[in-house]
Design a protein around this motif. Structure first.
Motif, PDB file in Angstrom:
ATOM      1  N   GLN A  13       0.738  -1.048  -0.012  1.00 23.55           N
ATOM      2  CA  GLN A  13      -0.007  -0.070   0.050  1.00 23.55           C
ATOM      3  C   GLN A  13       0.819   1.206   0.100  1.00 23.55           C
ATOM      4  OE1 GLN A  13      -3.042   0.001   3.013  1.00 23.55           O
ATOM      5  NE2 GLN A  13      -3.853  -1.845   2.198  1.00 23.55           N
ATOM      6  N   LYS A  14       1.839   1.361   0.943  1.00 25.02           N
ATOM      7  CA  LYS A  14       2.544   2.502   0.900  1.00 25.02           C
ATOM      8  C   LYS A  14       3.404   2.685  -0.445  1.00 25.02           C
ATOM      9  CE  LYS A  14       4.502   6.076   3.379  1.00 25.02           C
ATOM     10  NZ  LYS A  14       5.480   6.315   2.603  1.00 25.02           N
ATOM     11  N   LEU A  15       3.939   1.505  -0.820  1.00 24.36           N
ATOM     12  CA  LEU A  15       4.650   2.032  -2.220  1.00 24.36           C
ATOM     13  C   LEU A  15       3.610   2.407  -3.289  1.00 24.36           C
ATOM     14  CD1 LEU A  15       6.582  -1.651  -2.261  1.00 24.36           C
ATOM     15  CD2 LEU A  15       7.290   0.491  -1.715  1.00 24.36           C
ATOM     16  N   ALA A  16       2.615   1.622  -3.318  1.00 24.36           N
ATOM     17  CA  ALA A  16       1.764   2.379  -4.341  1.00 24.36           C
ATOM     18  C   ALA A  16       1.356   3.822  -4.200  1.00 24.36           C
ATOM     19  CB  ALA A  16       0.345   1.534  -4.179  1.00 24.36           C
ATOM     20  N   TRP A  17       1.080   4.230  -2.898  1.00 25.19           N
ATOM     21  CA  TRP A  17       0.910   5.551  -2.344  1.00 25.19           C
ATOM     22  C   TRP A  17       1.772   6.479  -2.871  1.00 25.19           C
ATOM     23  CZ3 TRP A  17      -3.116   8.711  -0.990  1.00 25.19           C
ATOM     24  CH2 TRP A  17      -3.004   9.769  -0.522  1.00 25.19           C
ATOM     25  N   ASP A  18       3.177   6.037  -2.404  1.00 22.80           N
ATOM     26  CA  ASP A  18       4.181   6.911  -2.828  1.00 22.80           C
ATOM     27  C   ASP A  18       4.429   6.997  -4.246  1.00 22.80           C
ATOM     28  OD1 ASP A  18       4.797   7.263  -0.168  1.00 22.80           O
ATOM     29  OD2 ASP A  18       6.382   6.087  -0.273  1.00 22.80           O
ATOM     30  N   ALA A  23       3.885  10.812  -9.149  1.00 21.82           N
ATOM     31  CA  ALA A  23       3.445  11.198 -10.331  1.00 21.82           C
ATOM     32  C   ALA A  23       2.436  12.123 -10.495  1.00 21.82           C
ATOM     33  CB  ALA A  23       3.106   9.641 -10.881  1.00 21.82           C
ATOM     34  N   PHE A  24       1.220  12.190  -9.649  1.00 26.26           N
ATOM     35  CA  PHE A  24       0.278  13.148  -9.603  1.00 26.26           C
ATOM     36  C   PHE A  24       0.197  14.134  -8.946  1.00 26.26           C
ATOM     37  CE2 PHE A  24      -1.035   8.499 -11.083  1.00 26.26           C
ATOM     38  CZ  PHE A  24      -1.405   8.894 -12.455  1.00 26.26           C
ATOM     39  N   GLN A  29       0.861  15.010   0.882  1.00 28.63           N
ATOM     40  CA  GLN A  29      -0.246  14.600   1.613  1.00 28.63           C
ATOM     41  C   GLN A  29      -0.077  13.222   2.334  1.00 28.63           C
ATOM     42  OE1 GLN A  29      -3.987  14.454  -0.483  1.00 28.63           O
ATOM     43  NE2 GLN A  29      -3.556  16.281  -1.718  1.00 28.63           N
ATOM     44  N   PRO A  30      -0.057  13.028   3.430  1.00 30.78           N
ATOM     45  CA  PRO A  30       0.044  11.781   4.168  1.00 30.78           C
ATOM     46  C   PRO A  30      -0.885  10.559   3.561  1.00 30.78           C
ATOM     47  CG  PRO A  30      -0.918  13.052   5.614  1.00 30.78           C
ATOM     48  CD  PRO A  30      -0.555  14.006   4.335  1.00 30.78           C
ATOM     49  N   MET A  31      -0.372   9.218   3.425  1.00 25.19           N
ATOM     50  CA  MET A  31      -1.216   8.289   3.054  1.00 25.19           C
ATOM     51  C   MET A  31      -2.581   8.168   4.030  1.00 25.19           C
ATOM     52  SD  MET A  31      -0.651   4.460   2.299  1.00 25.19           S
ATOM     53  CE  MET A  31      -0.386   3.745   3.954  1.00 25.19           C
TER      54      MET A  31
END
Length: 396
Positions: A13-18, A23-24, A29-31
């Motif tokens: 999850q954290k890898l995907a959020w980062d 990219a966007f 913002q924190p996850m």
């Protein structure tokens, strides 16, 4: 370098959020607590380097879109991101190719997306077929619309939402490309849907039946900057359309600008002077056929059209649908079966544009997306997908 491509798990999850936030542009913002890249109806595929670093990802949204009066199982592609240092090295192609294969395996026959740029997606067979468009209109231009005296307006209640969804569905069924607002990708409760807007208004006829609705937000201020944004304004009757537009026009003194999300053939245009309207935003969307045989079987076709045409599909990204096929139409149904002479050759972009009704065979021939055939095959293909222009009212 060897990369591993796999679905993301809870530990990712954290890898995907980062990667997505970088990219966007929301990396400051924190996850959020409980954020899940694989929420209901979403499957996230990731590419990992040998060190276990997530270097690319893409999301397959399980959704449906209306074509020919039927809901077509669709893979909505979202959240495509690649690590900045590795862009241009084929990782986007790798993850999207695998994503399409997985989407087909789960039953999707079509894929759609909103691309920040069309170029990488066109290289993989997607083609622009429509746009989600918001129009800016002076609110005073709507103040001239007169409400129907027998149609009343009131704030929507939770109990009204099933009727609201059915009104939208009637319009979507008659359109091309509109989202089916049910299923895992649309899990909001009636209370959540109403809470998403400052105002949610229903139009009721003199028999007590809900015949239209509008969902809207009131922007800040009451001077020249005042603005009203209307996501949906749908009337099943002319009286409902007039009365809802008249309500919007009633904001003219404190919200001089109205922003309306409308398709190019929406009935509301019969009451709006087009020269008063300007495009506020237009977000093109793209389509790609994932399973040609399944896509042909899934959508609706003209009931009074019958005929056959032999197709030769070129597709190295989805090789399972490459080759010669015979398209047969009869009584509102169609099937695509292996075989035939390959009379008409279609590229993936040509197949997508034709299937969505976004281009005629003559137009596709001029772009090189269609070759072969004659006046008879052109007429059959043109008539088969003729209809309202492709339209989307939901961003993903």
């Amino acid at each position: 370098m060897t990369y591993e491509v796999r679905p993301l798990g809870p530990e990712d999850q954290k890898l995907a959020w980062d990667l997505g936030s970088l990219a966007f542009g929301y990396h400051e913002q924190p996850m959020p607590d409980g954020w899940n890249p694989d929420a209901s109806g979403r499957r996230t595929l990731g590419v990992f380097d040998p060190a276990g670093r997530l270097v690319a990802k893409a999301v397959d949204r399980e959704q449906g879109q209306w074509f020919g009066g039927r809901v077509v199982p669709t893979c909505g592609v979202a959240g495509v991101a690649t690590a900045p240092e590795l862009r241009g090295r084929g990782l986007g192609r790798l993850v999207l190719t695998r994503l399409l294969e997985g989407a087909r395996d789960r039953g999707a026959v079509l894929s759609t997306l909103f691309g920040t740029t069309p170029l990488p997606y066109r290289a993989l067979g997607w083609e622009e077929v429509g746009a989600l468009t918001y129009w800016t209109v002076p609110t005073r231009a709507l103040a001239a619309v007169r409400p129907d005296p027998k149609t009343t307006l009131r704030p929507a209640a939770e109990a009204d939402i099933p009727a609201v969804y059915e009104i939208y569905r009637q319009v979507a069924r008659a359109g091309t490309g509109l989202m089916e607002r049910s299923g895992p990708a649309f899990g909001a409760t009636p209370a959540q849907l109403l809470a998403d807007y400052h105002g949610f208004t229903v139009a009721v006829d003199d028999a007590g039946t809900i015949v239209g609705y509008a969902s809207w937000d009131r922007g800040p201020g009451y001077d020249a900057s005042g603005k009203l944004t209307v996501d949906d304004l749908i009337g099943l009757t002319p009286e409902a359309t007039c009365t809802l537009l008249a309500m919007i026009g009633g904001w003219a003194s404190v919200a001089p600008t109205t922003v309306l999300r409308l398709g190019t053939t929406d009935p509301a245009w019969s009451l709006i002077v087009r020269t008063d309207a300007k495009v506020a935003t237009a977000q093109p969307w793209m389509a790609r056929v994932v399973d040609a045989s399944g896509a042909v079987a899934a959508r609706g076709w003209p009931r009074h059209l019958a005929g056959e045409v032999d197709l030769d599909l070129v597709d190295d990204v989805c090789p399972w649908q490459q080759g010669r096929w015979r398209l047969t139409l009869s009584g509102g149904e169609a099937r695509l079966e292996p075989g035939g002479a390959g009379t008409v050759r279609l590229t993936p972009r040509g197949l997508a544009a034709w299937y969505a009704g976004a281009a005629t065979p003559e137009q596709l021939r001029r772009t090189g997306f269609l070759t072969g055939g004659d006046a008879d095959t052109d007429e059959l293909l043109r008539t088969a997908t003729a209809g309202p222009p492709p339209t989307l009212h939901d961003y993903f």
